[in-house]
Design a protein around this motif. Structure first.
Motif, PDB file in Angstrom:
ATOM      1  N   TRP A  20       0.822  -1.197   0.000  1.00  0.00           N
ATOM      2  CA  TRP A  20       0.000   0.000   0.000  1.00  0.00           C
ATOM      3  C   TRP A  20       0.860   1.253   0.000  1.00  0.00           C
ATOM      4  CZ3 TRP A  20      -3.249  -1.995   4.688  1.00  0.00           C
ATOM      5  CH2 TRP A  20      -4.119  -3.011   4.250  1.00  0.00           C
ATOM      6  N   SER A  21       0.334   2.281  -0.610  1.00  0.00           N
ATOM      7  CA  SER A  21       1.018   3.575  -0.635  1.00  0.00           C
ATOM      8  C   SER A  21       0.833   4.272   0.708  1.00  0.00           C
ATOM      9  CB  SER A  21       0.430   4.448  -1.742  1.00  0.00           C
ATOM     10  OG  SER A  21      -0.910   4.795  -1.430  1.00  0.00           O
ATOM     11  N   LEU A  24      -2.760   5.410   1.212  1.00  0.00           N
ATOM     12  CA  LEU A  24      -3.714   4.394   1.644  1.00  0.00           C
ATOM     13  C   LEU A  24      -3.567   4.101   3.145  1.00  0.00           C
ATOM     14  CD1 LEU A  24      -3.729   1.799  -1.289  1.00  0.00           C
ATOM     15  CD2 LEU A  24      -5.606   3.291  -0.567  1.00  0.00           C
ATOM     16  N   TRP A  25      -2.324   4.009   3.586  1.00  0.00           N
ATOM     17  CA  TRP A  25      -2.090   3.777   5.011  1.00  0.00           C
ATOM     18  C   TRP A  25      -2.678   4.915   5.846  1.00  0.00           C
ATOM     19  CZ3 TRP A  25      -1.084  -0.327   7.670  1.00  0.00           C
ATOM     20  CH2 TRP A  25      -0.373  -1.390   7.105  1.00  0.00           C
ATOM     21  N   LEU A  28      -6.441   4.503   6.119  1.00  0.00           N
ATOM     22  CA  LEU A  28      -6.785   3.387   6.991  1.00  0.00           C
ATOM     23  C   LEU A  28      -6.557   3.736   8.463  1.00  0.00           C
ATOM     24  CD1 LEU A  28      -7.591   0.463   7.527  1.00  0.00           C
ATOM     25  CD2 LEU A  28      -5.232  -0.217   7.036  1.00  0.00           C
ATOM     26  N   THR A 142     -12.389   2.146  -0.103  1.00  0.00           N
ATOM     27  CA  THR A 142     -11.036   2.566  -0.480  1.00  0.00           C
ATOM     28  C   THR A 142     -10.184   1.372  -0.886  1.00  0.00           C
ATOM     29  OG1 THR A 142     -11.145   4.480   0.997  1.00  0.00           O
ATOM     30  CG2 THR A 142      -8.951   3.767   0.298  1.00  0.00           C
ATOM     31  N   PHE A 143     -10.396   0.221  -0.232  1.00  0.00           N
ATOM     32  CA  PHE A 143      -9.584  -0.957  -0.486  1.00  0.00           C
ATOM     33  C   PHE A 143     -10.395  -1.977  -1.290  1.00  0.00           C
ATOM     34  CE2 PHE A 143      -7.756   1.097   3.146  1.00  0.00           C
ATOM     35  CZ  PHE A 143      -6.381   0.973   2.949  1.00  0.00           C
ATOM     36  N   ASP A 148      -6.618  -7.143  -0.102  1.00  0.00           N
ATOM     37  CA  ASP A 148      -6.448  -5.763   0.369  1.00  0.00           C
ATOM     38  C   ASP A 148      -7.506  -5.418   1.414  1.00  0.00           C
ATOM     39  OD1 ASP A 148      -4.220  -4.457  -0.947  1.00  0.00           O
ATOM     40  OD2 ASP A 148      -5.287  -4.799  -2.809  1.00  0.00           O
ATOM     41  N   ARG A 149      -8.753  -5.674   1.068  1.00  0.00           N
ATOM     42  CA  ARG A 149      -9.823  -5.308   1.993  1.00  0.00           C
ATOM     43  C   ARG A 149      -9.793  -6.174   3.241  1.00  0.00           C
ATOM     44  NH1 ARG A 149     -15.744  -5.018  -0.406  1.00  0.00           N
ATOM     45  NH2 ARG A 149     -14.734  -3.350  -1.597  1.00  0.00           N
ATOM     46  N   ALA A 152      -7.134  -4.834   5.455  1.00  0.00           N
ATOM     47  CA  ALA A 152      -7.512  -3.524   5.980  1.00  0.00           C
ATOM     48  C   ALA A 152      -8.539  -3.662   7.104  1.00  0.00           C
ATOM     49  CB  ALA A 152      -8.065  -2.651   4.856  1.00  0.00           C
TER      50      ALA A 152
END
Length: 477
Positions: A20-21, A24-25, A28, A142-143, A148-149, A152
């Motif tokens: 993740w960029s 994104l972090w 979250l 977002t994810f 990914d989700r 998250a």
């Protein structure tokens, strides 16, 4: 072997960890801190109750409203909060409701009147009913679906568990300084989350068309508030005019809620989902889990501090192992669900809570209690029970409905947990009365009741296993 009903989680087929960029972090972590604040609030307030009661002259029945006001505001409007996020914009709803949340927290720390404090808690619960679903929907949109989700949401859940665990310790430290700091200290965190949300949350997409079921939300919340008022007040004053008005109002408002839900175009709850036995069992399980433990924590805060003279910090540290177990074990529960299914884990969770309450009934009243021998076994069982149960119940509630009903199923089960917490606490408050809390005997009726609640939850969760065993017996005979 597990059935579809029991095993609701599909094992992750991807072995790589998503990359993740920083953006994104940031999204979250910001959303997760909102959930952390909600969990922090529930655990911090319990430890501070005796100090609040002593300074503001509030009885046990009044003190329970500091807890119940929050959870009823939260639970009663949670489904409306999720709908508002979809219709008005997730970022907008999150930011506005977080401002209200922070303001209500500051007001609660500054007032000198018990009624105003309770009012601030209700407002704060209402605000949380909008921040929590907005934060979760921001994470899920977002994810991308898949690893990914899943990752998250796992991190999102850990923040909630960690908030509850850290809240117990922080509340002990802050209450030693002054109970008002349990309300004032989160304000800087709220401000930091607010600034990060404004800067980093993605812009809201074009809103979908739809309507609010405001009447449904108000009748449900009003009905629950009236129910709790009647349950708490009747043992103290008898069946006065006020109690009768509250009881009749509860029946009328809750009946109106079910009528409204059948007639509006966009109901908070499509009543047809209540025909799903798995979902109904999950909702009852969370009512039993959250209701029994929230009531236990409130009783123990009063008993250990008012009855045994423990300081707030010592009391908080006594319960902290339960929160730490929840924080560390929760990330691993998904793998246990994959292997065993949800029903055995929920049964194990409520059995663990029941045994913990029974042990405390047996050992908790020792004249000179030894923490390790008399209290710690129950605290460990509570931590195991909550860690195993919460994620399993959510998985069971959402695992037998389609994608279109995921938000409804998640919101409904969380609402059940909050409302169950308020209702069980109301009954317990009536059972323990308004004495100063100097003896263990005063709390025994409440402890017996919460043990019974956990046992009923276990029995309901075990129904699929009972039916399967009956079917096997009939088949082999």
């Amino acid at each position: 072997m597990t059935t579809t009903e029991e095993n609701q989680t599909t094992p992750n087929q991807h072995h790589h960890r998503p990359s993740w960029s920083p953006a994104l972090w940031t999204v979250l972590i910001t959303a997760s801190f909102a959930l952390c604040l909600d969990a922090l609030d529930v655990s911090m307030i319990g430890v501070a109750l005796p100090s609040i009661g002593n300074e503001l002259g509030m009885s046990n029945s009044s003190l329970q409203w500091i807890v119940s006001g929050y959870v009823l505001g939260y639970g009663g409007l949670l489904l409306l909060g999720g709908r508002a996020a979809d219709l008005l914009g997730r970022k907008k709803v999150f930011v506005v409701s977080l401002i209200v949340f922070g303001t209500a927290s500051l007001v609660g720390g500054l007032v000198n009147d018990g009624t105003l404090l309770i009012a601030s808690r209700i407002v704060k619960g209402v605000a949380a009913a909008f921040t929590a679903p907005a934060a979760m929907s921001i994470v899920t949109t977002t994810f991308a679906a898949g690893p990914d989700r899943n990752r998250a949401l796992s991190i999102f859940a850990v923040f909630g568990a960690s908030g509850y665990a850290s809240g117990l310790v922080l509340s002990g430290l802050l209450t030693e300084i002054g109970w008002r700091w349990t309300f004032l200290a989160p304000a800087p965190v709220v401000l930091a989350v607010l600034i990060a949300a404004v800067i980093f949350f993605p812009r809201d997409p074009e809103r979908e068309r739809g309507h609010f079921d405001l009447v449904g939300a108000l009748t449900l919340t009003g009905g629950m508030l009236s129910t709790v008022y009647a349950i708490v007040t009747a043992p103290e004053t008898g069946f006065t005019v006020d109690v009768w008005i509250a009881a009749i109002s509860a029946v009328v408002l809750i009946s109106a809620f079910f009528i409204v839900e059948q007639r509006v175009a966009d109901p908070l709850i499509r009543l047809s989902v209540l025909r799903n036995g798995t979902m109904v069992r999950a909702n009852i399980a969370l009512m039993a889990l959250f209701g029994s433990y929230l009531s236990f924590q409130t009783m123990m805060s009063l008993y250990l501090q008012n009855g045994l003279g423990w300081g707030a910090l010592v009391m908080a540290m006594a319960l902290a192992p339960a929160g730490l177990i929840v924080a560390f074990l929760s990330p691993s529960v998904g793998r246990l669900i994959d292997r065993w299914g949800t029903t055995p884990l929920i049964m194990g969770s409520l059995a663990s809570m029941f045994v913990g309450y029974v042990l405390f009934l047996w050992r908790g009243g020792s004249p000179e209690p030894n923490y390790v021998a008399d209290y710690l076994p129950s605290v460990i069982l509570f931590g195991l029970g909550f860690a195993l149960g919460f994620s399993s119940i959510i998985s069971q509630a959402t695992g037998t409905v389609g994608d279109a009903d995921q938000g409804l199923a998640s919101g409904l089960v969380n609402t059940s947990g909050q409302v169950g917490g308020a209702l069980v606490l109301a009954v317990v408050t009536g059972l323990i009365g308004n004495a100063a809390g100097s003896g263990f005997a005063q709390f025994q009726p409440g402890l017996i009741f919460v043990a019974g609640v956990a046992l009923v939850g276990f029995a309901v969760a075990a129904l699929p296993m009972t039916r399967r065993n009956s079917s096997l017996t009939l088949t082999t005979s």
